[in-house]
Design a protein around this motif. Structure first.
Motif, PDB file in Angstrom:
ATOM      1  N   LYS A  49      30.006  21.717 -44.006  1.00 24.52           N
ATOM      2  CA  LYS A  49      31.250  22.447 -44.233  1.00 24.52           C
ATOM      3  C   LYS A  49      31.412  22.814 -45.705  1.00 24.52           C
ATOM      4  N   ALA A  50      30.646  22.166 -46.567  1.00 27.23           N
ATOM      5  CA  ALA A  50      30.696  22.477 -48.001  1.00 27.23           C
ATOM      6  C   ALA A  50      29.396  23.107 -48.483  1.00 27.23           C
ATOM      7  N   PHE A  51      28.606  23.605 -47.551  1.00 24.23           N
ATOM      8  CA  PHE A  51      27.242  24.048 -47.834  1.00 24.23           C
ATOM      9  C   PHE A  51      27.134  25.569 -47.766  1.00 24.23           C
ATOM     10  N   ARG A  52      26.383  26.160 -48.702  1.00 21.85           N
ATOM     11  CA  ARG A  52      26.201  27.606 -48.720  1.00 21.85           C
ATOM     12  C   ARG A  52      24.730  27.955 -48.976  1.00 21.85           C
ATOM     13  N   VAL A  53      24.234  28.925 -48.251  1.00 22.13           N
ATOM     14  CA  VAL A  53      22.924  29.506 -48.547  1.00 22.13           C
ATOM     15  C   VAL A  53      23.164  30.706 -49.443  1.00 22.13           C
ATOM     16  N   THR A  54      22.522  30.759 -50.595  1.00 24.53           N
ATOM     17  CA  THR A  54      22.776  31.856 -51.536  1.00 24.53           C
ATOM     18  C   THR A  54      21.624  32.835 -51.677  1.00 24.53           C
ATOM     19  N   GLU A  55      20.389  32.398 -51.370  1.00 25.69           N
ATOM     20  CA  GLU A  55      19.258  33.310 -51.543  1.00 25.69           C
ATOM     21  C   GLU A  55      18.074  32.888 -50.681  1.00 25.69           C
ATOM     22  N   MET A  56      17.387  33.883 -50.126  1.00 20.02           N
ATOM     23  CA  MET A  56      16.119  33.688 -49.429  1.00 20.02           C
ATOM     24  C   MET A  56      15.133  34.726 -49.960  1.00 20.02           C
ATOM     25  N   THR A  57      14.046  34.248 -50.555  1.00 22.22           N
ATOM     26  CA  THR A  57      13.102  35.141 -51.219  1.00 22.22           C
ATOM     27  C   THR A  57      11.671  34.755 -50.867  1.00 22.22           C
ATOM     28  N   THR A  58      10.797  35.749 -50.784  1.00 23.17           N
ATOM     29  CA  THR A  58       9.364  35.487 -50.681  1.00 23.17           C
ATOM     30  C   THR A  58       8.691  36.018 -51.939  1.00 23.17           C
ATOM     31  N   GLN A  59       7.596  35.373 -52.325  1.00 13.59           N
ATOM     32  CA  GLN A  59       6.876  35.776 -53.535  1.00 13.59           C
ATOM     33  C   GLN A  59       5.424  35.345 -53.411  1.00 13.59           C
ATOM     34  N   ARG A  60       4.568  35.987 -54.186  1.00 13.91           N
ATOM     35  CA  ARG A  60       3.145  35.647 -54.213  1.00 13.91           C
ATOM     36  C   ARG A  60       2.878  34.675 -55.349  1.00 13.91           C
ATOM     37  N   ASN A  61       2.180  33.609 -55.046  1.00 17.40           N
ATOM     38  CA  ASN A  61       1.801  32.627 -56.055  1.00 17.40           C
ATOM     39  C   ASN A  61       0.348  32.891 -56.442  1.00 17.40           C
ATOM     40  N   VAL A  62       0.153  33.532 -57.575  1.00 18.73           N
ATOM     41  CA  VAL A  62      -1.188  33.963 -57.978  1.00 18.73           C
ATOM     42  C   VAL A  62      -2.077  32.785 -58.365  1.00 18.73           C
ATOM     43  N   ARG A  63      -1.492  31.659 -58.709  1.00 20.86           N
ATOM     44  CA  ARG A  63      -2.287  30.482 -59.069  1.00 20.86           C
ATOM     45  C   ARG A  63      -2.889  29.805 -57.849  1.00 20.86           C
ATOM     46  N   HIS A  64      -2.411  30.195 -56.684  1.00 22.17           N
ATOM     47  CA  HIS A  64      -2.912  29.598 -55.452  1.00 22.17           C
ATOM     48  C   HIS A  64      -3.394  30.686 -54.491  1.00 22.17           C
ATOM     49  N   GLY A  65      -4.294  31.509 -55.005  1.00 23.06           N
ATOM     50  CA  GLY A  65      -4.918  32.517 -54.160  1.00 23.06           C
ATOM     51  C   GLY A  65      -3.988  33.598 -53.673  1.00 23.06           C
ATOM     52  N   ASP A  66      -2.961  33.915 -54.459  1.00 19.21           N
ATOM     53  CA  ASP A  66      -1.993  34.953 -54.086  1.00 19.21           C
ATOM     54  C   ASP A  66      -1.287  34.612 -52.773  1.00 19.21           C
ATOM     55  N   ARG A  67      -1.113  33.322 -52.550  1.00 23.33           N
ATOM     56  CA  ARG A  67      -0.499  32.844 -51.316  1.00 23.33           C
ATOM     57  C   ARG A  67       0.974  33.225 -51.254  1.00 23.33           C
ATOM     58  N   LEU A  68       1.409  33.657 -50.078  1.00 21.09           N
ATOM     59  CA  LEU A  68       2.815  33.990 -49.880  1.00 21.09           C
ATOM     60  C   LEU A  68       3.610  32.698 -49.701  1.00 21.09           C
ATOM     61  N   GLU A  69       4.697  32.574 -50.453  1.00 17.56           N
ATOM     62  CA  GLU A  69       5.562  31.415 -50.298  1.00 17.56           C
ATOM     63  C   GLU A  69       7.006  31.873 -50.185  1.00 17.56           C
ATOM     64  N   ALA A  70       7.805  31.052 -49.544  1.00 20.94           N
ATOM     65  CA  ALA A  70       9.229  31.348 -49.386  1.00 20.94           C
ATOM     66  C   ALA A  70      10.043  30.367 -50.223  1.00 20.94           C
ATOM     67  N   VAL A  71      11.104  30.879 -50.834  1.00 18.96           N
ATOM     68  CA  VAL A  71      12.004  30.060 -51.635  1.00 18.96           C
ATOM     69  C   VAL A  71      13.427  30.274 -51.109  1.00 18.96           C
ATOM     70  N   VAL A  72      14.088  29.179 -50.782  1.00 15.55           N
ATOM     71  CA  VAL A  72      15.470  29.246 -50.302  1.00 15.55           C
ATOM     72  C   VAL A  72      16.353  28.463 -51.265  1.00 15.55           C
ATOM     73  N   THR A  73      17.420  29.096 -51.715  1.00 16.56           N
ATOM     74  CA  THR A  73      18.360  28.472 -52.647  1.00 16.56           C
ATOM     75  C   THR A  73      19.700  28.244 -51.951  1.00 16.56           C
ATOM     76  N   CYS A  74      20.234  27.055 -52.126  1.00 20.69           N
ATOM     77  CA  CYS A  74      21.506  26.685 -51.506  1.00 20.69           C
ATOM     78  C   CYS A  74      22.403  26.027 -52.539  1.00 20.69           C
ATOM     79  N   GLU A  75      23.683  25.941 -52.220  1.00 24.41           N
ATOM     80  CA  GLU A  75      24.643  25.247 -53.066  1.00 24.41           C
ATOM     81  C   GLU A  75      25.525  24.355 -52.214  1.00 24.41           C
ATOM     82  N   LEU A  76      25.976  23.270 -52.826  1.00 26.47           N
ATOM     83  CA  LEU A  76      26.807  22.305 -52.114  1.00 26.47           C
ATOM     84  C   LEU A  76      27.761  21.653 -53.100  1.00 26.47           C
TER      85      LEU A  76
END
Length: 219
Positions: free
Chosen positions: A84-111
């Motif tokens: 009830k006090a939790f919020r999702v603020t961002e969902m992003t995907t990005q390429r990590n070039v240090r790991h073979g250009d692997r696609l990774e997802a990053v989710v940011t939340c606040e509470l």
């Protein structure tokens, strides 16, 4: 120099509170005949306002991820009320070039820490922190699974938590979770929780999940 591409959209300053929609079933309500893994596209709509979630993840994936989070991670309205006090603020995907250009997802939340989350010393209980990491670190795996047409839900096999500093009532926490590996059976993600105002680390964790196998047929 950063090894990750920057997010094209800045986090929103406000977001809807993520709570179960009326009538949202928990996993147990899916019945004994349910499949052994959760299909995000088969879950009810959580009615979460995804317009308040920043990031480059497509809206359909944001929607399915929130539906999965509510049905599978939160459960019914009378479940543990942290969300009830939790919020999702961002969902992003990005390429990590240090790991073979692997696609990774990053989710940011606040509470914002509530009184119901703390122990006798007035700080967030360690079990509540583990609960947050277990559920929040699962989100980037769900997002990545949706985008790659792989089941990224799974079940928690191992959860490692390190506690760095207490979080007191009224403190706004920033929770940033990143996918590490999404395989056919095993998946991993990391999570960092900090005080948003000062950047002080509160806790960090690493989650290992796996795809459950169907129950053996009875003879």
């Amino acid at each position: 120099m950063s090894d990750r591409s920057p997010s094209p959209v800045a986090p929103s300053s406000s977001a809807s509170v993520l709570v179960p929609a009326e009538g949202t079933p928990g996993l147990a309500a899916m019945g004994p005949g349910a499949q052994h893994w959760v299909d995000p596209q088969a879950l009810p709509d959580s009615e979460y306002n995804i317009g308040d979630i920043a990031g480059n993840v497509p809206d359909y994936a944001k929607r399915l991820a929130c539906n999965t989070f509510v049905s599978y991670g939160i459960g019914s309205e009378d479940a543990f009320g942290v969300w009830k006090a939790f919020r999702v603020t961002e969902m992003t995907t990005q390429r990590n070039v240090r790991h073979g250009d692997r696609l990774e997802a990053v989710v940011t939340c606040e509470l914002v820490v509530q009184k119901s989350m703390v122990n006798g010393a007035g700080a967030v209980h360690g079990g509540c922190v583990a609960y947050l990491i277990d559920n929040c670190a699962s989100l980037p795996l769900v997002v990545l699974g949706i985008l790659q047409d792989i089941n990224g839900v799974g079940v928690t096999q191992n959860l490692q938590v390190s506690y760095h500093a207490p979080a007191l009532v009224g403190m706004r926490l920033l929770i940033v979770c990143t996918s590490v590996v999404l395989g056919k059976r095993v998946m991993n993600a990391r999570c960092e929780i900090s005080e948003k105002k000062t950047g002080r680390p509160v806790a960090s964790g690493f989650i290992s999940k796996m795809q459950p196998l169907p129950a053996a047929a009875k003879l």
